[in-house]
Every structure is written in structure tokens, then in C-alpha cells.
Design a protein around this motif. Structure first.
Motif, PDB file in Angstrom:
ATOM      1  N   SER A  91       0.948  -1.205  -0.002  1.00 32.66           N
ATOM      2  CA  SER A  91       0.048  -0.102  -0.158  1.00 32.66           C
ATOM      3  C   SER A  91       0.864   1.275   0.171  1.00 32.66           C
ATOM      4  N   VAL A  92       1.942   1.248   0.730  1.00 31.04           N
ATOM      5  CA  VAL A  92       2.921   2.240   0.787  1.00 31.04           C
ATOM      6  C   VAL A  92       3.521   2.419  -0.641  1.00 31.04           C
ATOM      7  N   GLN A  93       4.076   1.416  -1.213  1.00 36.26           N
ATOM      8  CA  GLN A  93       4.556   1.421  -2.269  1.00 36.26           C
ATOM      9  C   GLN A  93       3.766   2.087  -3.404  1.00 36.26           C
ATOM     10  N   GLN A  94       2.445   1.747  -3.498  1.00 36.94           N
ATOM     11  CA  GLN A  94       1.832   2.280  -4.343  1.00 36.94           C
ATOM     12  C   GLN A  94       1.680   3.793  -4.205  1.00 36.94           C
ATOM     13  N   LYS A  95       1.457   4.425  -3.155  1.00 36.46           N
ATOM     14  CA  LYS A  95       1.486   6.008  -3.037  1.00 36.46           C
ATOM     15  C   LYS A  95       2.781   6.343  -3.431  1.00 36.46           C
ATOM     16  N   TRP A  96       3.737   5.579  -3.148  1.00 35.75           N
ATOM     17  CA  TRP A  96       5.285   6.264  -3.293  1.00 35.75           C
ATOM     18  C   TRP A  96       5.368   6.249  -4.890  1.00 35.75           C
ATOM     19  N   ASN A  97       5.006   5.217  -5.409  1.00 38.60           N
ATOM     20  CA  ASN A  97       5.370   5.154  -7.234  1.00 38.60           C
ATOM     21  C   ASN A  97       4.467   6.402  -7.877  1.00 38.60           C
ATOM     22  N   LYS A  98       3.039   6.789  -7.145  1.00 37.03           N
ATOM     23  CA  LYS A  98       2.417   7.820  -7.788  1.00 37.03           C
ATOM     24  C   LYS A  98       3.134   9.237  -7.499  1.00 37.03           C
ATOM     25  N   TRP A  99       3.761   9.420  -6.360  1.00 35.64           N
ATOM     26  CA  TRP A  99       4.353  10.533  -5.994  1.00 35.64           C
ATOM     27  C   TRP A  99       5.747  10.403  -6.946  1.00 35.64           C
ATOM     28  N   MET A 100       6.229   9.600  -7.175  1.00 33.59           N
ATOM     29  CA  MET A 100       7.514   9.526  -8.149  1.00 33.59           C
ATOM     30  C   MET A 100       6.986  10.069  -9.399  1.00 33.59           C
ATOM     31  N   GLU A 101       6.101   9.580 -10.024  1.00 31.83           N
ATOM     32  CA  GLU A 101       5.430   9.805 -11.427  1.00 31.83           C
ATOM     33  C   GLU A 101       5.171  11.440 -11.318  1.00 31.83           C
ATOM     34  N   ASP A 102       4.853  11.916 -10.351  1.00 30.70           N
ATOM     35  CA  ASP A 102       4.557  13.455 -10.284  1.00 30.70           C
ATOM     36  C   ASP A 102       5.816  14.067 -10.258  1.00 30.70           C
ATOM     37  N   LEU A 103       6.879  13.531  -9.761  1.00 30.08           N
ATOM     38  CA  LEU A 103       8.101  14.030  -9.523  1.00 30.08           C
ATOM     39  C   LEU A 103       8.999  14.426 -11.000  1.00 30.08           C
ATOM     40  N   GLU A 104       8.525  13.417 -11.926  1.00 29.93           N
ATOM     41  CA  GLU A 104       9.027  13.573 -13.333  1.00 29.93           C
ATOM     42  C   GLU A 104       8.774  14.761 -13.836  1.00 29.93           C
ATOM     43  N   SER A 105       7.558  15.148 -13.484  1.00 28.50           N
ATOM     44  CA  SER A 105       6.852  16.280 -14.125  1.00 28.50           C
ATOM     45  C   SER A 105       7.135  17.992 -13.614  1.00 28.50           C
ATOM     46  N   VAL A 106       7.858  17.816 -12.690  1.00 24.19           N
ATOM     47  CA  VAL A 106       8.274  19.088 -11.853  1.00 24.19           C
ATOM     48  C   VAL A 106       9.303  19.774 -12.808  1.00 24.19           C
ATOM     49  N   GLY A 107      10.175  19.307 -13.913  1.00 20.69           N
ATOM     50  CA  GLY A 107      11.080  19.875 -14.643  1.00 20.69           C
ATOM     51  C   GLY A 107      10.193  21.000 -15.374  1.00 20.69           C
TER      52      GLY A 107
END
Length: 300
Positions: free
Chosen positions: A124-140
Motif C-alpha cells: 500500500s505504501v509502495q503504491q503511494k510512493w510510485n504515484k509521487w515519483m510519477e509526479d516528480l518527473e513532471s516537476v521539470g
């Protein structure tokens, strides 16, 4: 300014070089040898100004804006790997505070679950983390104007800091804006600084967390008032907690140490008349205490 600083340093035997400016007019006045490496062979009439690093931030000189760039490396899904990734987001002014706080909350949840540094995290934690990491790629794609004052705004006759604070069960935070007014009575509002912190592992009541956030707000005001080279008017503090306002206005009741210490800090650095109420729906610090997805951050 370039000429004066260069002349003063020469008196001490220092030769200033590697000059950078977002003004082409200023760059034309500086010899090629004295400019930064990326500017030496630049055609200032036609070429686009490059992106440089300034105090750890990426400065897009052409648009005069700060931007963020990350080398996202594959990290193990452990507390150690997550901490490494969160720590790589260098954001001293808190532009991304509402975006990074959910990741810090995830890390704190793992501490609460007593996960080891190199243990695999729950699914469950891993799923939340993966979603946050996907967003991080857009921060550029995220950019913030470097200058607080718009171009051609003119002479500033009034400048005032407005500090907002808020807290939730998971985190608390503050955000500061500056209100500028020019001689034509035009008003401009600019983001100055944001802070977001996770709530302590030891459970603390919401009113106490709100009070802690208010304490951070007055500390931020003290720091900014000494650093900003502007004639600032009396600052204003905003909170959506009626409990905090009652704490600050109280003159009779004696409080427990936790509350008393924070009220003391607030009363020493501000006046009761400077504190105001704002509904939760209108409080921008609510984003810092609850977090935002990247798409909502850019929309705001």
C-alpha cells in the motif's frame, strides 16, 4: 553596479570574472573575458540566454525564472532509498513544499510502522510512493519568477508581508506573500517563502499544532524583515484556528509549558492586533499542511 563592485574589489587585488545577467544591456558592457563561460561566445543580439545554476537552483536567464531539474535514479523501495530521493529535491524557498510534504509523510508512516532502513515497504505504501515519483518527473516543467516585483511596475511606495499558517493531523506549515503597491496605486502580490513540516510522531492535538505553525510564522517574519531590503509596513498574520487567536489574546489564564512557551515567542515578535482570522477554504497554508499533487500545485 558591475563597475562599482569591480573597482572596489580591484583595490584589494581581486579580479571579478564569470559575470552573468538576465539583462543583455548589462552583458554588452562587460568584456567577453569577464563573462561566464557559457556567455563568452554568445551572440547577445540573437542567441537565447542559457540556464545557469544560482545558489543550488536552476536559473532560466532568458525568462528570469527559477526551475527545477532532477536526475531521477532508480532507488530501492526502502526507507533509505525514499529518504535519498526526497533529500535530492533542493527547494530552500519552499516553492514545492506542498508537493514534497506527502512524500515526507509517507516516510514518517514507515517510521511509525517500525520498518527497518533496508526492509521492503508494504504494498500500500509502495503504491503511494510510485504515484509521487510519477509526479516528480513532471516537476521539470515548473517555473517560478525570480523577481518579486514585475517588470515596469515602477517605484514601490508600500510593501507589506502577509503570513499564513495552518496545521493538520499529519503536518503543519506556513506561507508568506508580499503585497507591493506602486505610485499609481497598482497592487502586486508575490510568493516569498513557504515551509511545511511533518507533525511529531508523538501525537499532538490540532490546536497545539496550529499554535506551532503560528510560531514558525513569526520566526519567518523576523528573518524576512531583516533580509528584505524594502521599507516594510507592519506585517499581518493569518490563521484559520480560533483556538490560536484565543491563546494569543488571552491575558489572564496561565497555560501549560508547551502552550506558554509558544505564546511567549509569538507575543514577543508580534502584536495581538496583527493577528487575523481567515476561513480554511481561503487559507493558502492549507496546501502546506495537507499536501498537493503536482497538477494541482501548477493550477494554483
Amino acid at each position: 553596479m558591475v563597475k562599482n563592485i569591480t573597482a572596489i574589489c580591484k583595490l584589494g587585488g581581486f579580479n571579478l570574472t564569470k559575470w552573468i545577467s538576465n539583462s543583455r544591456e548589462v552583458l554588452l558592457e562587460i568584456s567577453e573575458e569577464q563573462r561566464s563561460k557559457n556567455f563568452k561566445e554568445l551572440d547577445l543580439d540573437r542567441d537565447k540566454l542559457p540556464v545557469e545554476r544560482a545558489l543550488g537552483l536552476h536559473w532560466c536567464i532568458e525568462t528570469d525564472a527559477f526551475k527545477f531539474k532532477f536526475n531521477i535514479r532508480e532507488q530501492p523501495h526502502t526507507r533509505r532509498g525514499m529518504l535519498s530521493m526526497i533529500s535530492s529535491v533542493y527547494d530552500p524557498l519552499g516553492f514545492l513544499a506542498p508537493f514534497t510534504i506527502p512524500a515526507k509523510i509517507i516516510l514518517q508512516d514507515l517510521c511509525r510502522l517500525k520498518c527497518g532502513w533496508d526492509d521492503s515497504v508494504p504494498q500500500s505504501v509502495q503504491q503511494k510512493w510510485n504515484k509521487w515519483m510519477e509526479d516528480l518527473e513532471s516537476v521539470g516543467s515548473f517555473k517560478v519568477s525570480r523577481c518579486l516585483k514585475p517588470k515596469d511596475f515602477g517605484h514601490v511606495i508600500s510593501a507589506q508581508l502577509h503570513h499564513f499558517s495552518d496545521a493538520s493531523e499529519s503536518a503543519y506549515g506556513t506561507v508568506t506573500y508580499i503585497r507591493l503597491q506602486n505610485s499609481k496605486n497598482q497592487v502586486h502580490i508575490a510568493f516569498v517563502l513557504g515551509k511545511a513540516r511533518v507533525a511529531p510522531l508523538k501525537q499532538v492535538t490540532i490546536p497545539r499544532l496550529e499554535l506551532t505553525a503560528a510560531t514558525v510564522a513569526v520566526k519567518v517574519d523576523k528573518m524576512l524583515s531583516s533580509e528584505l531590503q524594502l521599507p516594510l509596513e507592519e506585517p499581518q498574520f493569518w490563521t484559520d484556528s480560533t483556538s490560536v487567536l484565543k491563546y494569543i489574546k488571552n491575558e489572564d489564564k496561565r497555560f501549560q509549558t508547551f502552550v506558554a512557551n509558544r505564546i511567549s515567542v509569538i507575543r514577543e515578535a508580534s502584536q495581538v492586533s496583527q493577528w487575523r482570522y481567515i476561513p480554511s477554504a481561503q487559507n493558502p497554508a492549507d496546501d502546506a499542511s495537507r499536501g498537493l499533487k503536482f497538477e494541482h500545485l501548477t493550477r494554483e
